[in-house]
Design a protein around this motif. Structure first.
Motif, mmCIF file in Angstrom:
data_model
loop_
_atom_site.group_PDB
_atom_site.id
_atom_site.type_symbol
_atom_site.label_atom_id
_atom_site.label_comp_id
_atom_site.label_asym_id
_atom_site.label_seq_id
_atom_site.Cartn_x
_atom_site.Cartn_y
_atom_site.Cartn_z
ATOM 1 N N GLN A 179 0.802 -1.221 0.000
ATOM 2 C CA GLN A 179 0.000 0.000 0.000
ATOM 3 C C GLN A 179 0.842 1.282 0.000
ATOM 4 O O GLN A 179 0.295 2.383 -0.064
ATOM 5 C CB GLN A 179 -0.923 0.014 1.222
ATOM 6 N N LYS A 180 2.150 1.150 0.023
ATOM 7 C CA LYS A 180 3.022 2.312 0.187
ATOM 8 C C LYS A 180 2.792 3.381 -0.875
ATOM 9 O O LYS A 180 2.757 4.587 -0.572
ATOM 10 C CB LYS A 180 4.493 1.891 0.170
ATOM 11 N N ASP A 210 -3.810 3.117 12.856
ATOM 12 C CA ASP A 210 -2.798 2.861 11.827
ATOM 13 C C ASP A 210 -3.312 1.939 10.723
ATOM 14 O O ASP A 210 -2.548 1.519 9.859
ATOM 15 C CB ASP A 210 -1.548 2.241 12.467
ATOM 16 N N GLY A 211 -4.603 1.607 10.777
ATOM 17 C CA GLY A 211 -5.185 0.821 9.699
ATOM 18 C C GLY A 211 -5.271 -0.666 9.963
ATOM 19 O O GLY A 211 -5.500 -1.444 9.032
ATOM 20 N N SER A 238 -1.451 3.599 7.845
ATOM 21 C CA SER A 238 -0.731 4.848 8.093
ATOM 22 C C SER A 238 0.696 4.796 7.561
ATOM 23 O O SER A 238 1.295 3.724 7.389
ATOM 24 C CB SER A 238 -0.700 5.143 9.593
ATOM 25 N N ASP A 239 1.269 5.981 7.340
ATOM 26 C CA ASP A 239 2.685 6.068 6.985
ATOM 27 C C ASP A 239 3.549 5.486 8.097
ATOM 28 O O ASP A 239 4.591 4.879 7.835
ATOM 29 C CB ASP A 239 3.079 7.526 6.746
ATOM 30 N N ARG A 240 3.123 5.680 9.338
ATOM 31 C CA ARG A 240 3.886 5.171 10.486
ATOM 32 C C ARG A 240 4.025 3.657 10.438
ATOM 33 O O ARG A 240 5.111 3.111 10.658
ATOM 34 C CB ARG A 240 3.197 5.598 11.788
ATOM 35 N N LEU A 241 2.921 2.974 10.125
ATOM 36 C CA LEU A 241 2.957 1.515 10.055
ATOM 37 C C LEU A 241 3.775 1.035 8.868
ATOM 38 O O LEU A 241 4.591 0.115 8.990
ATOM 39 C CB LEU A 241 1.531 0.969 9.977
#
Length: 269
Positions: A179-180, A210-211, A238-241
């Motif tokens: 998903q990036k 974070d999804g 999320s971008d974090r994950l």
């Protein structure tokens, strides 16, 4: 038996056996290169392109559910069909539809129990499709080869990784990476049950924000409800994950930890 750092050391007959847990990593760079812009899913389903079928559903505003693993009792495949059916029932109350694309690779096909599982799974797909009023479940039972598996996951809005129990389940991490390169508002979410992946992500503090939606596949009504509620709230990875998986779940690091453990293990007292 004694603890030595992150490992156990077992002394027996003048020898020491070192035991440690080394959760396997991913070939992160390769996966990301295969889901970059311009890399499209190329997989046929009968006379149709799977990508075109998914694209048609997306244009109609349908939620795209996906699953991908080998055909095995531990994967909770029959329970997953019920989770999807429960989710569809709740989605329809909001005026929305969904389709579920499940890909399973044949596994231990010479074993009668696994042959029976395939029959049961086919019957359950047909039963649920009849109850749902159409081909809401598309089952590809011959698997899908890399790199198409990563591109398939990239297309999914809701990835169901719902084993009854699993040692790790790398599909969960592969989906996160897939998903990036989607826009944040277009990314999917991960529905995850008991596995090494869920234990790792929970320990790191990742959840719905974070999804990641944690469910129990043996409670499909509750799992379906939680999934739909997360969809309504617009839960997205999320971008974090994604950053965590990209940095911390690399196969190179896994290999290095193994080699270091071997070098540092002791042969004798």
């Amino acid at each position: 038996i004694r603890v030595s750092g992150q490992h156990y050391e077992i002394s027996y007959q003048d020898r020491i056996t070192t035991i440690g847990a080394f959760p396997i990593g991913l070939d992160v760079d390769h996966i990301l290169s295969e889901v970059a812009e311009g890399r499209e899913l190329e997989c046929e389903y009968g006379q149709n392109s799977l990508r075109e079928l998914i694209s048609r559903d997306r244009k109609a505003g349908w939620a795209i559910f996906g699953g991908l693993e080998r055909c095995d009792y531990t994967k909770g495949l029959v329970e997953r069909l019920e989770i999807f059916s429960q989710a569809v029932s709740r989605l329809r109350a909001t005026g929305r539809e969904a389709r579920f694309y499940q890909i399973t690779a044949p596994s231990r096909s010479d074993n009668p129990d696994y042959q029976n599982l395939q029959v049961v799974l086919d019957d359950e797909v047909a039963r649920h499709n009849k109850l749902l009023g159409g081909d809401r479940i598309i089952h590809v039972d011959q698997g899908i080869q890399a790199p198409q598996n990563y591109r398939f996951m990239k297309e999914m809005d809701v990835m169901l990784v719902t084993p009854l129990e699993d040692g790790m389940n790398l599909v969960a991490f592969e989906y996160i990476l897939s998903q990036k390169y989607r826009r944040q508002q277009d990314r999917g979410m991960l529905v995850l049950s008991s596995s090494g992946a869920s234990r790792v992500l929970k320990a790191k503090g990742f959840g719905e924000a974070d999804g990641v939606v944690y469910v129990n596949p043996l409670r499909p009504k509750d799992a379906g409800s939680k999934t739909v509620e997360a969809l309504k709230k617009g839960v997205r990875l999320s971008d974090r994950l994604i950053g965590y998986v990209e940095r911390e779940r690399r196969v190179e690091d896994w290999a290095q930890r193994n080699v270091e453990a071997i070098i540092n293990s002791r042969k004798f007292e």
